[in-house]
Motif scaffolding. Structure first.
Motif, mmCIF file in Angstrom:
data_model
loop_
_atom_site.group_PDB
_atom_site.id
_atom_site.type_symbol
_atom_site.label_atom_id
_atom_site.label_comp_id
_atom_site.label_asym_id
_atom_site.label_seq_id
_atom_site.Cartn_x
_atom_site.Cartn_y
_atom_site.Cartn_z
ATOM 1 N N PHE A 152 0.586 -1.302 -0.249
ATOM 2 C CA PHE A 152 -0.482 -0.333 0.139
ATOM 3 C C PHE A 152 0.893 1.572 -0.012
ATOM 4 O O PHE A 152 0.178 1.944 -0.454
ATOM 5 N N LYS A 153 1.767 1.293 0.430
ATOM 6 C CA LYS A 153 2.687 2.163 1.393
ATOM 7 C C LYS A 153 4.218 2.501 -0.269
ATOM 8 O O LYS A 153 4.438 3.767 -0.139
ATOM 9 N N ASP A 154 4.551 1.396 -0.994
ATOM 10 C CA ASP A 154 5.069 1.545 -1.818
ATOM 11 C C ASP A 154 4.856 2.027 -2.861
ATOM 12 O O ASP A 154 3.903 2.618 -3.526
ATOM 13 N N PHE A 155 6.096 3.500 -3.153
ATOM 14 C CA PHE A 155 5.647 4.553 -5.019
ATOM 15 C C PHE A 155 6.712 4.555 -5.690
ATOM 16 O O PHE A 155 6.577 4.225 -6.985
ATOM 17 N N VAL A 156 7.955 4.394 -5.353
ATOM 18 C CA VAL A 156 8.547 4.345 -6.661
ATOM 19 C C VAL A 156 8.417 3.332 -7.453
ATOM 20 O O VAL A 156 8.113 3.193 -8.845
ATOM 21 N N TRP A 157 8.391 1.775 -6.790
ATOM 22 C CA TRP A 157 8.512 0.684 -7.714
ATOM 23 C C TRP A 157 7.181 1.052 -8.737
ATOM 24 O O TRP A 157 7.276 0.695 -9.984
ATOM 25 N N PRO A 158 5.984 0.954 -7.643
ATOM 26 C CA PRO A 158 4.814 0.770 -8.543
ATOM 27 C C PRO A 158 4.829 2.412 -10.540
ATOM 28 O O PRO A 158 4.314 1.932 -11.228
ATOM 29 N N LEU A 159 5.359 3.379 -9.402
ATOM 30 C CA LEU A 159 5.364 4.595 -10.544
ATOM 31 C C LEU A 159 6.227 3.537 -12.112
ATOM 32 O O LEU A 159 6.338 4.284 -13.100
ATOM 33 N N LEU A 160 7.709 2.979 -11.580
ATOM 34 C CA LEU A 160 7.891 2.604 -12.633
ATOM 35 C C LEU A 160 7.352 1.692 -13.644
ATOM 36 O O LEU A 160 7.295 1.635 -14.633
ATOM 37 N N VAL A 161 6.194 0.425 -12.682
ATOM 38 C CA VAL A 161 6.127 -0.094 -12.906
ATOM 39 C C VAL A 161 4.622 -0.290 -14.479
ATOM 40 O O VAL A 161 4.272 -0.646 -15.014
#
Length: 309
Positions: free
Chosen positions: A242-251
């Motif tokens: 839920f709190k992850d940002f950088v990796w979902p932003l790239l993928v």
């Protein structure tokens, strides 16, 4: 030769001196005598209340400010000095945030990614911890040390190689691009292994005598008694997704497949500040629910296996 009279006289001298004073095992800044005095108790409770109240305010006040900020108008949020309570509380910002951010789609996407990531994490991490703890493979300690060594590497160092790998595999805008990198976690494997080590060997041997294989032992013996640590690992996995940002932003670059944190950041520049706070409140609700659902497992899971006997 020491006469009997000399020995008796020495014994009388020892009795007159009395017993040896008992040495205290622990030495603290404030002695128990001072703590049990009237002023000692007052100072103790005053310091305790101040520390607990201060710590609570530090953690709770940002959440309170976010919730009440969404109930204010844009003008009241920009007012200086800021107001502690909304002058005219309203829930319009929450409705506006739900429509502008399309929170329904973002929540559905994030819940889907979290559920898949949790499932893959359970399968991979539990299997690895069970093998290292009970099956005892060759070079098991070396393998565990290598897993723990990965925790010393900053995530940003492996971000580019990991992204290139995902691109080569064609996993952009694909849930597998989020699930596979998060499936194996050295910290979760370490926690699970420590808990599995505390399970009595007699239970495993009794199941093996009854004809149970390694998979049946894991399913019928190990997992039922491992609910506390499984709850802790579940919290870590779901909250991280839920709190992850950088990796979902790239993928996840497709707007229809974005996670909650990425979707909020992409639209934040086009909405009012109180709507942003309303969206953040809605985004925080799922993790709070997960915490309260698993909270009784946190301390039990983290301390289990640390004391033997």
């Amino acid at each position: 030769m020491i006469s009997v009279g000399a020995r008796a006289a020495a014994g009388r001298r020892r009795r007159r001196r009395g017993p040896k004073p008992i040495e205290t095992q622990f030495r603290t800044i404030v002695s128990p005598l001072q703590l049990n005095s009237r002023w000692g108790r007052r100072v103790y409770w005053a310091v305790l209340v101040a520390v607990v109240t201060g710590s609570t305010l530090v953690f709770v006040f940002p959440l309170y400010w976010m919730v009440t900020g969404a109930m204010k108008t844009g003008e009241e949020i920009a007012q200086m000095p800021p107001t502690l309570f909304p002058a005219d509380p309203t829930l319009d910002a929450y409705v506006e945030a739900w429509d502008l951010f399309d929170l329904g789609t973002l929540l559905r996407n994030t819940a889907y990614y979290s559920l898949g990531g949790w499932l893959f994490c359970m399968v991979v991490d539990v299997s690895a911890a069970y093998a290292l703890s009970k099956l005892r493979p060759m070079f098991g300690n070396v393998i565990l040390g290598a897993m723990l060594a990965t925790l010393m590497i900053p995530p940003m160092v492996v971000l580019i190689p990991l992204y290139v790998t995902v691109v080569d595999l064609g996993l952009l805008n694909n849930p597998w691009g989020l699930w596979l990198p998060a499936a194996a976690n050295g910290f979760n494997i370490f926690l699970l292994k420590r808990f599995f080590d505390s399970i009595p060997r007699e239970l495993i041997e009794a199941a093996q005598i009854d004809g149970a294989g390694p998979v049946r032992v894991l399913w019928s013996v190990v997992l039922p008694v491992s609910r506390p640590i499984l709850g802790v690992v579940s919290i870590f996995t779901i909250v991280t997704t839920f709190k992850d940002f950088v990796w979902p932003l790239l993928v996840m670059t497709d707007s229809e497949k974005m996670t909650l944190s990425v979707g909020l950041s992409q639209t934040a520049g086009m909405v009012t500040q109180n709507a942003i706070m309303g969206g953040l409140v809605v985004a925080a609700i799922p993790t709070i629910i997960v915490f309260f659902f698993f909270q009784r497992h946190i301390m039990a899971g983290l301390t289990a296996g640390s004391i033997k006997g």
